[in-house]
Design a protein around this motif. Structure first.
Motif, mmCIF file in Angstrom:
data_model
loop_
_atom_site.group_PDB
_atom_site.id
_atom_site.type_symbol
_atom_site.label_atom_id
_atom_site.label_comp_id
_atom_site.label_asym_id
_atom_site.label_seq_id
_atom_site.Cartn_x
_atom_site.Cartn_y
_atom_site.Cartn_z
ATOM 1 N N VAL A 124 10.761 32.928 17.273
ATOM 2 C CA VAL A 124 10.021 31.700 17.490
ATOM 3 C C VAL A 124 10.997 30.559 17.187
ATOM 4 C CG1 VAL A 124 8.181 30.249 16.598
ATOM 5 C CG2 VAL A 124 7.773 32.666 16.972
ATOM 6 N N SER A 125 11.299 29.762 18.206
ATOM 7 C CA SER A 125 12.326 28.713 17.998
ATOM 8 C C SER A 125 11.786 27.597 17.131
ATOM 9 C CB SER A 125 12.757 28.144 19.337
ATOM 10 O OG SER A 125 11.641 27.566 19.981
ATOM 11 N N GLY A 139 3.688 19.697 22.606
ATOM 12 C CA GLY A 139 4.065 20.383 21.363
ATOM 13 C C GLY A 139 3.309 21.664 21.065
ATOM 14 N N LYS A 140 2.416 22.059 22.001
ATOM 15 C CA LYS A 140 1.742 23.356 21.813
ATOM 16 C C LYS A 140 2.609 24.382 22.502
ATOM 17 C CE LYS A 140 -3.160 22.262 21.351
ATOM 18 N NZ LYS A 140 -4.498 22.403 21.930
ATOM 19 N N LYS A 141 3.206 25.250 21.761
ATOM 20 C CA LYS A 141 4.086 26.238 22.369
ATOM 21 C C LYS A 141 3.524 27.624 22.204
ATOM 22 C CE LYS A 141 8.681 24.487 22.895
ATOM 23 N NZ LYS A 141 10.095 24.805 22.620
ATOM 24 N N GLU A 142 3.968 28.504 23.073
ATOM 25 C CA GLU A 142 3.506 29.870 23.013
ATOM 26 C C GLU A 142 4.698 30.775 22.715
ATOM 27 O OE1 GLU A 142 1.442 31.012 26.532
ATOM 28 O OE2 GLU A 142 0.186 32.407 25.411
ATOM 29 N N VAL A 143 4.435 31.828 21.948
ATOM 30 C CA VAL A 143 5.481 32.813 21.721
ATOM 31 C C VAL A 143 5.835 33.423 23.070
ATOM 32 C CG1 VAL A 143 6.044 34.992 20.600
ATOM 33 C CG2 VAL A 143 4.627 33.340 19.415
#
Lengths: 243, 243
Positions: free
Chosen positions: A242-243, A66-70
């Protein structure tokens, strides 16, 4: 790789605990109407759970889920000398930086300052643009958005760069030659006309207009601020969502 | 820029809530010895606090405080063709990647594949190494650790790269010329001896040994795994410590 300091986890635990304990004590009071009991449960909960929360934070910091990056992009400004590429690119760069984005700025003049041996013949310019494109693509692959401004006059070189990059946004700063020469901020057009410098784009070297750029800015009709806004609006809608 | 997805926050809230509610219900039971009451407080706490926790997570995701990044570095392998640079660098790269580090691999051969026009004369090699160094420094500035392997035979070019980088670790893969020529994995030494290729380092172009490299690996005495371990131990002790 980001990691969270122990201080961040401790202070976050205290911050949460204050919210949590007040809620618990209130609940106990509503059920029992005993103030002393509510406060006791609150106090015990406070001390025991702050440790548990801290532990919980430390474990979660290790989990990637769940850690997402732009998603990054390469925003490439092309156009004649004096068209306004660097100025607009600088403004876009600062705006993206202010949003906390990881962003790098690459500019033709400053890169040539570091590599004074870079020439201006067709093969030299072509190789130069390709190498900068390679650099930009490597930054993009590593999560960095790149704002690049280079005359980059040849379609073939720009297509090569487009092929290297994941998300390539070609911005043609389409100021007409006559306007650029009129401004002549660095006095280069005058020098080129006098033959003091050669291979100068627009005078004795061609500028091949982008056939299908993502954006075309006519700075004769648009102010610098309007141009910047156009780029940012495009990025917000098409690229940096950002989704 | 990393951000946390809503899913991460929700699941983290549930994970924490299970720990927290069990603790609360237990506390209430210890104080009151009433099982039904304890379960009721627990149930109400569970539903109300999960929302509060989620909110708390969303706010904290916006705060930068205490979010630290592992400091990157440029690890530069230099040495003769066939010395074992790429093999050791590959192993180091994979080891760093497995630790979750943001790391990029740059290798002489693969970069020349993309830029076939790059020559082998002294100025061409010098410019090539300088440009790769510039790329490495830009990656480093953006939080990416770089593992680079290039013959990079000239002291001056390497010093230039060192100057650009923040933390530069020069690893001299010091396999003797005789050993490299004996191995001759790519058959290049034979070609160079026959005069079929020119400007070949060690044969008709000099290799200037690093004067003060951070590490020197004698692969005639060390196995590839031992060499890799030496590099990783050095990085752990001197460079990539997490404070």
């Amino acid at each position: 790789m980001f990691y969270e300091t122990h201080w961040r986890s401790i202070i976050k635990a205290v911050s949460w605990r204050i919210m949590g304990t007040v809620a618990t004590a209130l609940l106990v009071f509503i059920f029992t109407r005993k103030l002393a009991l509510s406060l006791w449960v609150g106090a015990l909960e406070f001390t025991s759970k702050i440790g548990l929360y801290w532990l919980h934070e430390r474990v979660w910091d290790r989990l990637r889920f769940g850690k997402k990056e732009v998603r990054p992009a390469v925003i490439w400004f092309t156009g004649l000398s004096g068209a306004g590429k660097s100025t607009i690119a600088d403004k876009v760069y600062r705006a993206l930086q202010e949003r906390g984005l990881r962003v790098e700025r690459l500019d033709g003049d400053s890169v040539r300052d570091i590599f004074p041996a870079t020439g201006f013949t067709r093969p030299e310019r072509d190789q130069h643009v390709r190498r900068i494109g390679f650099l930009a693509s490597k930054l993009e692959q590593n999560g960095v958005t790149v704002v690049a401004s280079f005359v980059s006059p040849y379609e073939e070189s720009r297509q090569f760069v487009r092929g290297l990059c994941g998300r390539f946004v070609e911005v043609h700063v389409a100021t007409p030659l006559a306007e650029c020469e009129k401004r002549d901020v660095k006095g280069l057009y005058a020098k080129a006309r006098r033959g003091e410098i050669t291979n100068f784009t627009g005078i004795d070297d061609p500028y091949e207009e982008p056939t299908r750029p993502e954006l075309r800015l006519d700075t004769a009709a648009l102010s610098l601020d309007e141009s910047t806004l156009r780029v940012l609006q495009y990025l917000d809608k098409q690229v940096l969502r950002v989704s």
